[in-house]
Design an enzyme around this catalytic site. Structure first.
Site: not given
Ligand code: AMP
Length: 401
Positions: A90, A382, A207, A14, A7, A179, A284, A240, A210-211
């Site tokens: 990717r 993925e 999904h 990555k 990626n 996604h 979080r 976003r 973050n996005g």
């Molecule tokens: P991603 O883009 O799929 O990595 O997701 C990122 C988002 O997921 C962030 O807003 C994090 O707060 C949330 N997140 C990721 N891991 C955890 C976890 N173990 N517990 C709670 N929230 C999480």
């Protein structure tokens, strides 16, 4: 066969190495700050960490370091790079050209290049990743797996925007969605998990990371999705904005003396949970701040929940009902509190969460036994989709979608 999954970002790579015999993860690594001072590589193999800071001016130098780490006698995963049978890349934007993963050749690279205007941040980096692999591993086949491909089954009424048709015909302005590998994986996996007949199924996939994007998947095919021409459309995300009246762009640009590009950058990078809360883009942090009663966090979270609920209602309407609602990605898999907020008052639809079952972070049904709509957590994978497609293509088998 061992398949490398790559990626490539503008300054990062990555990677994962997967042994397809048993789909075992052999190595996972990250190269950061390519072309910037302080480039470094970190890799994990069976608990052994490879960590080095080294100048890497280009993606090609990054790939060379990756191979050095992967073949390291003590901390590596393979004896020689010849053990790597194929690389799955990717790729963000396949436009209308790619409806499935493909073996990379010059024509495919040109098509990825042609789509740079649609994916200006990612496609050039994805292409750099492919070309770096071609240089450093000239005998290893490369496969491109597109984030947009799964959504290419959307009907015209779902993907066209209400602008003069000439913009679609000449500039390819339309909804593409992103996604796709994740929506494809979890929508299929949930059918296996619940024993649903995929050919007669109505699935809503959420999904949320973050996005974030949602998709309506009817009979195994994407019917609609929330992201658009770019990943900016849809629900509120980490940074976003998601949906807004397009006139907002002009209004802010005029009043703040900003260019359209500057407003778009603000909508991509400074908006969403971060912009509304003024606290963080990470859910979080917002949960913690909301617990402390901070209003910015409370309203940002409420807006996210509100937006997701609207899409779930809309997609149920589009499919004349829904059999399963799936939560996946960082927030979807881990944040039981947000899932509970989203699924509150969906009794009319036949979906009610079981508070105990909802505590999970693993693959599970989280709705009550009497819910006619099953709500599930399905961790996304993925890399697994990319690896499986890559193997199928290089071995000449049909892709299992
Ligand atoms: P991603 O883009 O799929 O990595 O997701 C990122 C988002 O997921 C962030 O807003 C994090 O707060 C949330 N997140 C990721 N891991 C955890 C976890 N173990 N517990 C709670 N929230 C999480």
């Amino acid at each position: 066969m061992k398949v490398l999954i790559l990626n490539a970002g503008s300054s990062s790579l990555k990677y994962q190495l997967i042994d397809m015999n048993g789909e075992k993860l052999l190595a996972k690594g990250l190269i950061e700050r390519i072309g910037i001072k302080g480039s470094r590589i970190t890799q994990k193999v069976d608990g052994k960490a490879f960590d080095a800071e080294a100048p890497m001016k280009t993606h090609t130098e990054g790939i060379k370091w990756m191979l050095k780490a992967l073949t390291d006698p003590e901390k590596g995963a393979v004896k020689s790079m010849d053990e790597i049978g194929a690389v799955g890349h990717r790729v963000l934007h396949g436009g209308e050209r790619f409806t499935a993963s493909v073996l990379v050749n010059d024509e495919v690279k040109n098509a990825i290049r042609d789509n740079i205007p649609l994916g200006p941040l990612h496609n050039p980096a994805n292409l750099m990743g492919i070309e770096a692999c071609e240089k450093v591993m000239p005998h290893t086949p490369n496969v491109a797996v597109f984030d947009t491909a799964f959504h290419q089954t959307m009907p015209r009424k779902a993907y066209l925007y209400g602008v003069p048709m000439k913009y679609y015909q000449t500039l390819h302005v339309r909804r593409y969605g992103f996604h796709g590998t994740s929506h494809r994986y979890v929508s299929k996996r949930v059918c296996e998990f619940l024993g649903l007949d995929r050919a007669h199924s109505r699935i809503i996939t959420c999904h949320l990371g973050n996005g974030s994007s949602l998709a309506a998947v009817l009979n195994g095919k994407c019917l609609d999705t929330s992201m658009g021409l770019t990943p900016l459309e849809g629900v509120l995300m980490g940074t976003r904005s998601g949906n807004l009246d397009p006139a907002v762009v002009q209004y802010i640009a005029n009043n703040e003396k900003m260019t359209v590009d500057e407003v778009l950058s603000m909508l991509n990078k400074e908006s969403g949970l971060l912009g509304v809360s003024g606290i963080s883009s990470d859910m979080r942090d917002l949960d913690d701040a909301a617990d402390r009663g901070e209003d910015g966090a409370i309203i940002a979270r409420d807006m996210l929940v509100w937006g997701i609920r609207k899409y779930i209602g809309a997609y149920a309407a589009e499919m004349n009902g829904v059999d399963a609602i799936v939560f996946t990605a960082g927030i979807g898999e881990n944040n039981s509190n947000l899932r509970a907020m989203i699924m509150k008052d969906f009794d009319y639809l036949g979906a009610r969460l079981d508070p105990e079952k909802n505590k999970t972070r693993n693959e599970a049904v989280i709705s009550t036994d009497d819910s006619t709509v099953k709500v599930c957590v399905i961790p996304t994978d993925e890399e697994c989709v990319i690896a499986r497609d890559t193997l199928a293509i290089v071995e000449g088998h049909p892709i299992v979608d």
